[in-house]
Design a protein around this motif. Structure first.
Motif, PDB file in Angstrom:
ATOM      1  N   ALA A 199      20.963   9.627   9.681  1.00 49.48           N
ATOM      2  CA  ALA A 199      20.550   9.733   8.784  1.00 49.48           C
ATOM      3  C   ALA A 199      20.708   8.745   7.820  1.00 49.48           C
ATOM      4  O   ALA A 199      19.702   8.872   6.588  1.00 49.48           O
ATOM      5  N   ARG A 205      28.937  11.239   4.983  1.00 48.01           N
ATOM      6  CA  ARG A 205      28.643  10.139   6.396  1.00 48.01           C
ATOM      7  C   ARG A 205      30.645   9.862   6.328  1.00 48.01           C
ATOM      8  O   ARG A 205      30.599   8.687   7.073  1.00 48.01           O
ATOM      9  N   THR A 263      29.190   6.662  13.335  1.00 47.95           N
ATOM     10  CA  THR A 263      28.431   7.184  14.781  1.00 47.95           C
ATOM     11  C   THR A 263      26.808   7.272  14.867  1.00 47.95           C
ATOM     12  O   THR A 263      25.782   7.059  13.973  1.00 47.95           O
ATOM     13  N   LYS A 264      26.652   7.718  15.752  1.00 45.88           N
ATOM     14  CA  LYS A 264      24.590   7.697  15.943  1.00 45.88           C
ATOM     15  C   LYS A 264      24.254   8.389  15.224  1.00 45.88           C
ATOM     16  O   LYS A 264      23.421   8.087  14.519  1.00 45.88           O
ATOM     17  N   GLU A 265      24.644   9.276  14.709  1.00 47.24           N
ATOM     18  CA  GLU A 265      24.013  10.940  13.990  1.00 47.24           C
ATOM     19  C   GLU A 265      24.222   9.856  12.704  1.00 47.24           C
ATOM     20  O   GLU A 265      23.222  10.548  11.616  1.00 47.24           O
ATOM     21  N   GLN A 266      24.920   9.775  12.449  1.00 49.21           N
ATOM     22  CA  GLN A 266      25.829   9.029  11.031  1.00 49.21           C
ATOM     23  C   GLN A 266      23.987   7.882  10.368  1.00 49.21           C
ATOM     24  O   GLN A 266      23.844   8.225   9.454  1.00 49.21           O
ATOM     25  N   GLU A 274      15.952   5.954  17.521  1.00 50.79           N
ATOM     26  CA  GLU A 274      16.956   6.548  18.590  1.00 50.79           C
ATOM     27  C   GLU A 274      17.606   5.247  19.550  1.00 50.79           C
ATOM     28  O   GLU A 274      18.960   4.678  19.677  1.00 50.79           O
TER      29      GLU A 274
END
Length: 367
Positions: free
Chosen positions: A299, A65, A293-296, A313
């Protein structure tokens, strides 16, 4: 140089930001000539604290991340043996980075020094228990009076604590005088500077909350990798076994002086409440952490909870939107909100919306 070239065996990167505990701790680069120290004899690094690491990092391996440039700065600090000065808004994982480095490089338990406005340099180096020593001396003197043979008439009494300690115990007195090492405890900074054969990780948390003099007071220690304990320097015994910041551990100090063998991995965090002196900043490598970020974030949620519950989400989207709108928010808030959706059938819509609003509130508004 490409990322692949940097991370392959023999490359200059030893830290990759994955947080994966190694089977065999990787070898670190040799320190530059101007950052080598001569402390000894070498001590083994204390074992890791898996429970603390699990609370900080989650139960599983942490997905990368950090930005590539952040990973490079960490590796530069490791290679140059310089402290990291990490800035960024509250709750973005500044202090977590210390645990990430320690687990990935196999550097044992993280030493944590939480700074407040009253914190002084000695608090981080060592703490003397003067009251405990005085009480122990008084108890020892009392035991001498009970167990010693009657003194000759006109003999001088034991009149001071120092005189009592320096005077040899009488032959029929089995109790030994208290030793000063029993009343000295090394702090996180003092423990990190012991001569370990591999560097310890020291987290200096929220240094910007300190008194204005503390950063300057740190300069000598960070530059020289050594310090003295005056109480032990004056002790005629020459050596003393003292407690460390690691629970249950003691080390021997000779001549009252401590010098590191490998300079510790020093992670200093700041929320940007004030600027540090130029001389202090010159000795540190700066790293600014940004909101993930959103993806991080997704995760990280999976890393902590082990699953991605339904509705995660949408909560992450709302969290990111609130941060981008200028609010002050912490990752803990997101984790709390997601955890609520998995506990007892709680629903984040309808009447449950009020609770979600409270959990994701703007921390800058004071309530």
């Amino acid at each position: 140089m490409s990322v692949q070239e940097q991370t392959e065996p023999g490359g200059w990167r030893v830290f990759h930001g994955t947080g994966t505990a190694p089977d065999t701790p990787p070898a670190l680069h040799e320190a530059p000539p101007w950052r080598r120290f001569g402390g000894g004899p070498a001590l083994p690094v204390s074992p890791a604290d898996p429970e603390t690491a699990r609370r900080r990092l989650g139960p599983g391996d942490i997905t990368l991340r950090l930005r590539d440039e952040d990973v490079d700065i960490v590796n530069a600090a490791l290679l140059l043996r310089r402290p990291l000065l990490i800035t960024g808004p509250p709750g973005v994982g500044k202090s977590t980075l210390a645990h990430l480095i320690s687990r990935e490089l196999g550097l044992g338990r993280v030493l944590e020094w939480s700074v407040v406005s009253r914190t002084a340099l000695r608090d981080g180096l060592y703490t003397p228990d003067a009251m405990g020593r005085a009480q122990a001396i008084a108890a020892w003197r009392a035991s001498l009076g009970r167990t010693a043979a009657p003194e000759a008439e006109g003999a001088d009494p034991v009149d001071t604590p120092d005189a009592a300690v320096n005077r040899a115990p009488l032959p029929n007195s089995r109790q030994q005088p208290p030793v000063i090492g029993d009343f000295i405890t090394l702090g996180p900074l003092g423990t990190a500077l012991l001569p370990y054969d591999r560097p310890r990780v020291l987290l200096v948390d929220e240094l910007d909350k300190s008194d204005i003099d503390l950063p300057n007071d740190l300069l000598h220690v960070l530059e020289n990798g050594s310090y003295e304990v005056p109480e032990l320097v004056r002790d005629a015994a020459g050596t003393a076994r003292v407690r460390t910041d690691d629970p249950g551990e003691r080390v021997e100090i000779r001549g009252g002086r401590v010098e590191c063998r490998e300079f510790p991995v020093v992670v200093i965090t700041s929320n940007g409440e004030r600027e540090f002196p130029a001389a202090f900043r010159r000795r540190c490598l700066p790293l600014e952490m940004r909101t993930p970020t959103k993806e991080q974030l997704l995760a990280m949620v999976e890393g902590h909870l082990g699953i991605r519950p339904p509705g995660t989400e949408s909560l992450v989207d709302e969290f990111v939107q609130r941060v981008q709108s200028g609010g002050t928010h912490s990752l803990d808030q997101l984790l709390n909100a997601v955890q609520m959706t998995t506990a007892g059938g709680f629903q984040a819509d309808g009447d449950g919306r009020t609770l979600v609003e409270m959990l994701l509130r703007d921390l800058a508004k004071g309530r």
